[in-house]
Enzyme design. Structure first.
Site, PDB file in Angstrom:
ATOM      1  N   HIS A   1      -8.050 -40.440 -19.025  1.00 31.48           N
ATOM      2  CA  HIS A   1      -8.278 -41.445 -20.070  1.00 31.48           C
ATOM      3  C   HIS A   1      -9.674 -42.038 -19.939  1.00 31.48           C
ATOM      4  O   HIS A   1     -10.379 -41.788 -18.978  1.00 31.48           O
ATOM      5  CB  HIS A   1      -7.194 -42.514 -20.074  1.00 31.48           C
ATOM      6  CG  HIS A   1      -7.176 -43.429 -18.888  1.00 31.48           C
ATOM      7  ND1 HIS A   1      -6.897 -43.000 -17.617  1.00 31.48           N
ATOM      8  CD2 HIS A   1      -7.413 -44.764 -18.783  1.00 31.48           C
ATOM      9  CE1 HIS A   1      -6.934 -44.038 -16.784  1.00 31.48           C
ATOM     10  NE2 HIS A   1      -7.264 -45.112 -17.463  1.00 31.48           N
TER      11      HIS A   1
ATOM     12  N   ASP B   1     -13.487 -46.590 -14.792  1.00 26.36           N
ATOM     13  CA  ASP B   1     -13.094 -46.278 -13.411  1.00 26.36           C
ATOM     14  C   ASP B   1     -12.424 -44.900 -13.300  1.00 26.36           C
ATOM     15  O   ASP B   1     -11.923 -44.538 -12.232  1.00 26.36           O
ATOM     16  CB  ASP B   1     -12.194 -47.388 -12.830  1.00 26.36           C
ATOM     17  CG  ASP B   1     -10.864 -47.514 -13.551  1.00 26.36           C
ATOM     18  OD1 ASP B   1     -10.852 -47.501 -14.803  1.00 26.36           O
ATOM     19  OD2 ASP B   1      -9.827 -47.634 -12.863  1.00 26.36           O
ATOM     20  N   HIS B   2     -12.436 -44.139 -14.400  1.00 26.44           N
ATOM     21  CA  HIS B   2     -11.928 -42.765 -14.367  1.00 26.44           C
ATOM     22  C   HIS B   2     -12.956 -41.739 -14.848  1.00 26.44           C
ATOM     23  O   HIS B   2     -12.767 -40.542 -14.632  1.00 26.44           O
ATOM     24  CB  HIS B   2     -10.640 -42.655 -15.197  1.00 26.44           C
ATOM     25  CG  HIS B   2      -9.537 -43.501 -14.628  1.00 26.44           C
ATOM     26  ND1 HIS B   2      -8.498 -43.001 -13.899  1.00 26.44           N
ATOM     27  CD2 HIS B   2      -9.375 -44.853 -14.625  1.00 26.44           C
ATOM     28  CE1 HIS B   2      -7.725 -43.996 -13.476  1.00 26.44           C
ATOM     29  NE2 HIS B   2      -8.232 -45.126 -13.914  1.00 26.44           N
TER      30      HIS B   2
ATOM     31  N   HIS C   1      -0.827 -47.157 -21.484  1.00 21.90           N
ATOM     32  CA  HIS C   1      -1.977 -47.805 -20.843  1.00 21.90           C
ATOM     33  C   HIS C   1      -3.163 -47.790 -21.806  1.00 21.90           C
ATOM     34  O   HIS C   1      -3.805 -48.815 -22.040  1.00 21.90           O
ATOM     35  CB  HIS C   1      -2.292 -47.079 -19.543  1.00 21.90           C
ATOM     36  CG  HIS C   1      -3.474 -47.611 -18.789  1.00 21.90           C
ATOM     37  ND1 HIS C   1      -3.493 -48.862 -18.227  1.00 21.90           N
ATOM     38  CD2 HIS C   1      -4.680 -47.057 -18.510  1.00 21.90           C
ATOM     39  CE1 HIS C   1      -4.673 -49.051 -17.624  1.00 21.90           C
ATOM     40  NE2 HIS C   1      -5.402 -47.986 -17.790  1.00 21.90           N
TER      41      HIS C   1
ATOM     42  N   ASP D   1      -3.059 -43.751 -14.799  1.00 18.50           N
ATOM     43  CA  ASP D   1      -2.603 -45.132 -14.937  1.00 18.50           C
ATOM     44  C   ASP D   1      -1.340 -45.244 -15.794  1.00 18.50           C
ATOM     45  O   ASP D   1      -1.114 -46.249 -16.466  1.00 18.50           O
ATOM     46  CB  ASP D   1      -3.733 -46.004 -15.508  1.00 18.50           C
ATOM     47  CG  ASP D   1      -4.927 -46.080 -14.565  1.00 18.50           C
ATOM     48  OD1 ASP D   1      -4.872 -45.465 -13.482  1.00 18.50           O
ATOM     49  OD2 ASP D   1      -5.920 -46.741 -14.900  1.00 18.50           O
TER      50      ASP D   1
ATOM     51  N   HIS E   1      -4.446 -45.086  -8.856  1.00 23.42           N
ATOM     52  CA  HIS E   1      -4.825 -46.264  -8.066  1.00 23.42           C
ATOM     53  C   HIS E   1      -3.924 -46.431  -6.845  1.00 23.42           C
ATOM     54  O   HIS E   1      -2.740 -46.067  -6.878  1.00 23.42           O
ATOM     55  CB  HIS E   1      -4.707 -47.549  -8.910  1.00 23.42           C
ATOM     56  CG  HIS E   1      -5.763 -47.680  -9.955  1.00 23.42           C
ATOM     57  ND1 HIS E   1      -6.970 -48.295  -9.734  1.00 23.42           N
ATOM     58  CD2 HIS E   1      -5.793 -47.258 -11.245  1.00 23.42           C
ATOM     59  CE1 HIS E   1      -7.698 -48.261 -10.847  1.00 23.42           C
ATOM     60  NE2 HIS E   1      -7.012 -47.636 -11.782  1.00 23.42           N
TER      61      HIS E   1
HETATM   62 FE    FE Z   1      -7.702 -47.155 -13.811  1.00 22.00          FE
HETATM   63 ZN    ZN Z   2      -7.203 -47.209 -16.772  1.00 23.78          ZN
END
Ligand code: FE
Ligand code: ZN
Length: 242
Positions: free
Chosen positions: A56, A60-61, A114, A133, A171
């Site tokens: 996605h 942070d990905h 998400h 996520d 995570h």
């Molecule tokens: Fe994330």
């Molecule tokens: Zn995310």
């Protein structure tokens, strides 16, 4: 083993995942949000990087992907629906597609909740699910774009995969998730046992993931939701839990 899968701990609490199809040697990194630590990890695994895969659009990905692609020549694959907010895609996949990582095939599963465009990558032969996520160890992702109904349906799909499937999430939220889960299901013995194991792993600085679908079925309160309304209550409870 047909597919090797290893977590790469990056940023504060993110996991990228290194994948290698052992029949062909073809490799990938899922959700490469940084450059240096991913390059170091790939070097230690022999230096080959063929694919950069995406679940996605969150920074942070994906934040390392454009630079890694430019530096290594690795190709990028992600959800066609989200192409406008992803790094440039060489292969735009759609839910229902099959993606070939060498001889290992991944089924692309639509898992909105998400985010609208969140997909999960499931390798049946490698018994591996990369779900970022959506489904966490003992928890699930926040509803940043989707509805409770969407996330409930996404989690039900993942929970229906074979019990041995490794759950590779995005995570290290496990200890926080366990605290909430125990508040909901204080008498869940499997959850209590996992809590002890997870605490010991974190004390040694080790990942608590991957878990398995079978374990998540036993310990994850979000997979025990009776219906959408119950799921929405559980998710709201976690959002407000401290
Ligand atoms: Fe994330
Ligand atoms: Zn995310």
């Amino acid at each position: 083993m047909t597919l090797t899968v290893k977590p790469i701990a990056i940023l504060d609490d993110n996991y990228a995942w290194f994948l290698r199809d052992e029949a062909t040697g073809v490799t990938a990194v899922m959700d490469a949000a940084v450059v240096g630590p991913i390059e170091d990890f790939v070097k230690a695994e022999g230096g080959r990087l063929d694919w950069l895969l995406i679940t996605h659009h969150h920074g942070d990905h994906i934040a390392g992907i454009a630079e890694l692609a430019a530096r290594t020549g690795a190709k990028v694959a992600g959800n066609a629906q989200d192409a406008a907010r992803l790094p440039k895609l060489d292969v735009a996949v759609k839910p229902g597609d099959v993606f070939a990582l060498g001889a290992s095939e991944a089924q692309i599963i639509d898992t909105p909740g998400h985010t609208h465009g969140h997909i999960s990558w499931y390798f049946p032969s490698g018994e591996t699910l990369l779900c970022a996520d959506t489904l966490f160890a003992a928890g699930c992702g926040r509803l940043l774009e989707g509805t409770p109904a969407e996330m409930f349906a996404s989690l039900q799909k993942l929970a229906a995969l074979p019990e041995a499937t490794k759950v590779c999430c995005g995570h290290e939220y496990t200890l926080s998730n366990i605290r909430y889960a125990l508040s909901v299901e204080p008498d869940n013995a499997a959850l209590q046992a996992f809590a002890e194991r997870a605490k010991a792993l974190r004390a040694e600085g080790k990942p608590t993931v991957p878990t398995t679908i079978g374990l998540e079925q036993a310990i994850n309160p979000f997979l025990h939701a009776r219906d959408v309304k119950h799921f929405a209550e559980l998710r709201l409870g976690k959002d407000n839990f401290r």
